[in-house]
Design an enzyme around this catalytic site. Structure first.
Site, PDB file in Angstrom:
ATOM      1  N   HIS A 152       0.573  -0.857   0.000  1.00 46.60           N
ATOM      2  CA  HIS A 152       0.505   0.203   0.172  1.00 46.60           C
ATOM      3  C   HIS A 152       0.676   1.171   0.009  1.00 46.60           C
ATOM      4  O   HIS A 152       1.189   2.498  -0.638  1.00 46.60           O
ATOM      5  CB  HIS A 152      -0.651  -0.110   1.111  1.00 46.60           C
ATOM      6  CG  HIS A 152      -1.619   1.392   1.496  1.00 46.60           C
ATOM      7  ND1 HIS A 152      -2.730   0.541   1.110  1.00 46.60           N
ATOM      8  CD2 HIS A 152      -1.559   3.112   1.539  1.00 46.60           C
ATOM      9  CE1 HIS A 152      -3.719   2.792   1.711  1.00 46.60           C
ATOM     10  NE2 HIS A 152      -2.036   3.418   1.537  1.00 46.60           N
ATOM     11  N   GLU A 153       1.629   1.282   1.003  1.00 43.76           N
ATOM     12  CA  GLU A 153       2.695   2.493   1.168  1.00 43.76           C
ATOM     13  C   GLU A 153       3.147   3.173  -0.123  1.00 43.76           C
ATOM     14  O   GLU A 153       3.507   3.789  -0.657  1.00 43.76           O
ATOM     15  CB  GLU A 153       3.169   2.158   2.086  1.00 43.76           C
ATOM     16  CG  GLU A 153       2.512   2.142   3.551  1.00 43.76           C
ATOM     17  CD  GLU A 153       1.303   3.456   3.609  1.00 43.76           C
ATOM     18  OE1 GLU A 153       1.652   4.490   3.310  1.00 43.76           O
ATOM     19  OE2 GLU A 153       0.403   2.765   4.499  1.00 43.76           O
ATOM     20  N   GLU A 162      -6.031   6.733  -2.624  1.00 48.57           N
ATOM     21  CA  GLU A 162      -6.399   5.462  -1.928  1.00 48.57           C
ATOM     22  C   GLU A 162      -6.397   3.965  -1.832  1.00 48.57           C
ATOM     23  O   GLU A 162      -5.655   3.059  -1.648  1.00 48.57           O
ATOM     24  CB  GLU A 162      -7.350   5.516  -0.873  1.00 48.57           C
ATOM     25  CG  GLU A 162      -6.558   6.402   0.350  1.00 48.57           C
ATOM     26  CD  GLU A 162      -5.471   5.972   1.288  1.00 48.57           C
ATOM     27  OE1 GLU A 162      -5.520   4.347   1.287  1.00 48.57           O
ATOM     28  OE2 GLU A 162      -3.993   6.206   1.525  1.00 48.57           O
ATOM     29  N   ASP A 206     -13.299  11.142   4.282  1.00 45.02           N
ATOM     30  CA  ASP A 206     -11.984  11.236   4.363  1.00 45.02           C
ATOM     31  C   ASP A 206     -11.559   9.774   3.145  1.00 45.02           C
ATOM     32  O   ASP A 206     -12.526   9.156   3.001  1.00 45.02           O
ATOM     33  CB  ASP A 206     -12.185  10.223   5.786  1.00 45.02           C
ATOM     34  CG  ASP A 206      -9.877   9.610   5.860  1.00 45.02           C
ATOM     35  OD1 ASP A 206      -9.514  10.650   6.609  1.00 45.02           O
ATOM     36  OD2 ASP A 206      -9.978   8.894   5.562  1.00 45.02           O
ATOM     37  N   HIS A 229     -10.219   7.420   2.985  1.00 46.15           N
ATOM     38  CA  HIS A 229      -9.341   6.437   3.332  1.00 46.15           C
ATOM     39  C   HIS A 229     -10.982   5.373   3.124  1.00 46.15           C
ATOM     40  O   HIS A 229     -11.523   4.166   3.470  1.00 46.15           O
ATOM     41  CB  HIS A 229      -8.949   6.441   4.542  1.00 46.15           C
ATOM     42  CG  HIS A 229      -7.466   6.085   5.056  1.00 46.15           C
ATOM     43  ND1 HIS A 229      -7.168   7.190   5.207  1.00 46.15           N
ATOM     44  CD2 HIS A 229      -6.757   5.607   4.390  1.00 46.15           C
ATOM     45  CE1 HIS A 229      -5.479   7.966   4.764  1.00 46.15           C
ATOM     46  NE2 HIS A 229      -5.227   6.787   4.398  1.00 46.15           N
TER      47      HIS A 229
HETATM   48  N1  ASN Z   1      -1.531   4.858   6.450  1.00 44.56           N
HETATM   49  C1  ASN Z   1      -2.016   5.997   5.878  1.00 44.56           C
HETATM   50  C2  ASN Z   1      -2.425   5.961   4.493  1.00 44.56           C
HETATM   51  O1  ASN Z   1      -0.739   5.065   3.932  1.00 44.56           O
HETATM   52  C3  ASN Z   1      -1.533   7.430   6.037  1.00 44.56           C
HETATM   53  C4  ASN Z   1      -2.287   8.288   5.526  1.00 44.56           C
HETATM   54  O2  ASN Z   1      -3.398   8.416   6.446  1.00 44.56           O
HETATM   55  N2  ASN Z   1      -1.658   8.697   4.506  1.00 44.56           N
HETATM   56  O3  ASN Z   1      -2.655   5.957   3.586  1.00 44.56           O
HETATM   57 ZN    ZN Z   2      -2.946   4.751   2.158  1.00 47.90          ZN
END
Ligand code: ASN
Ligand code: ZN
Length: 300
Positions: free
Chosen positions: A112-113, A136, A199, A201
């Site tokens: 993901h990152e 995301e 948001d 996410h």
């Molecule tokens: N873990 C989160 C993400 O990669 C960190 C964030 O909110 N950017 O989305």
């Molecule tokens: Zn992310």
């Protein structure tokens, strides 16, 4: 390691340079958070498997396609319950979670990152509104794909994100791609006019759900011991084309058609073009992309 990858011990700080991990006996960690090296070796594993996924499956040589690996930083902060990508320092940082006992160094989190870096180097989807949800979701889609591609018996492929890190302390994953609202935190299953106000996410749910439908189709299914049940907005049936093709379509759309301001309807157009490029006009794949977007309420 791949692309000159390295792992730094951030020693529970949030700034500074960290200390490069080295080891005298080359036996790294013991699988428990009590051992300082465990998060390091897990992060190194995640970086390697993510590197291999991009190279072998998507023919991309690292985040910028220049052969350079990012640096992973573990033990970031005190009981820090997150992980994040930073473009400027070209690093992935991992907290150790609640009580410093739940490091976020799971494989799909690494994927993901790392994929935030790839998005930044390609479409550069703005991290707000619908483009933020797409940003995301891109990280979730490739995070999932990395996990499947690694084919690790200890962490079998699934359409869940962060199912092993127990971030919430209740044993539940962070996100569900078959039906994002299963998280009980407000992730969107379907597109609606206000979805971009969520948001990122949670607005990502629309594209995560699209990806699941395109890969596996609608309805109930058990895969690797996980039960899924993916609905569509109007009860229509979607037949999946398999994850491998869905991943190729998403990557082609990300790198050839998405821009910083692409929204959900733009993503539909971009993935239809990508599927046409890859599989031909009017192909079953193009029709499946159309049907999967309709299933999440993104229509022409
Ligand atoms: N873990 C989160 C993400 O990669 C960190 C964030 O909110 N950017 O989305
Ligand atoms: Zn992310």
């Amino acid at each position: 390691m791949r692309g000159g990858a390295s792992v730094l011990d951030f020693q529970h700080r949030t700034s500074g340079k960290g200390v490069l991990f080295t080891d005298a006996d080359n036996a790294w960690g013991d699988g428990t958070p009590g051992n300082n090296q465990t998060a390091a070796v897990d992060a190194a594993y995640g970086a390697a498997k993510t590197w291999d996924f991009y190279k072998d499956v998507l023919h991309r040589n690292g985040i910028k396609n220049d052969g350079r690996a990012p640096v992973s930083r573990v033990h970031y902060g005190k009981a820090y319950q997150n992980a994040f990508w930073d473009d400027r320092s070209f690093t992935i940082s991992y907290g150790d979670g609640a009580g410093d006992q739940h490091p976020l160094t799971q494989l799909d989190v690494a994927g993901h990152e790392f994929s935030h870096g790839v998005t930044s180097a390609t479409a550069n989807l703005q991290y707000s509104g619908e483009s933020g949800g797409l940003n995301e979701a891109t990280s979730d889609i490739f995070g999932t794909a990395v996990e499947w591609n690694a084919n690790n018996a200890q962490d079998k492929g699934d359409y869940l994100l962060g199912e092993k890190i127990d971030l919430f302390g209740n044993g539940k994953p962070l996100r569900y791609q078959d039906r994002p609202s299963k998280d009980g935190r407000g992730s969107a299953d379907y597109w609606s006019a206000g979805v971009g106000n969520l948001d990122v996410h949670y607005s990502s749910g629309v594209a995560n759900h699209f990806f699941y439908l395109l890969s596996e189709g609608s309805g109930a299914k058990d895969i690797n011991g996980v039960h899924y049940d993916s609905p569509t907005v109007d009860g229509s049936t979607v037949t999946g084309i398999g994850r491998d093709k869905a991943v190729q379509i998403w990557y082609k759309a990300l790198t050839a058609y998405f821009t910083s301001t692409t929204d959900y309807h733009g993503a539909r157009e971009g993935t239809l073009k990508a599927a046409t490029d890859l599989y031909g006009a009017g192909s079953a794949e193009v029709r499946a992309v159309d049907a999967a977007w309709a299933g999440v309420n993104v229509k022409a």
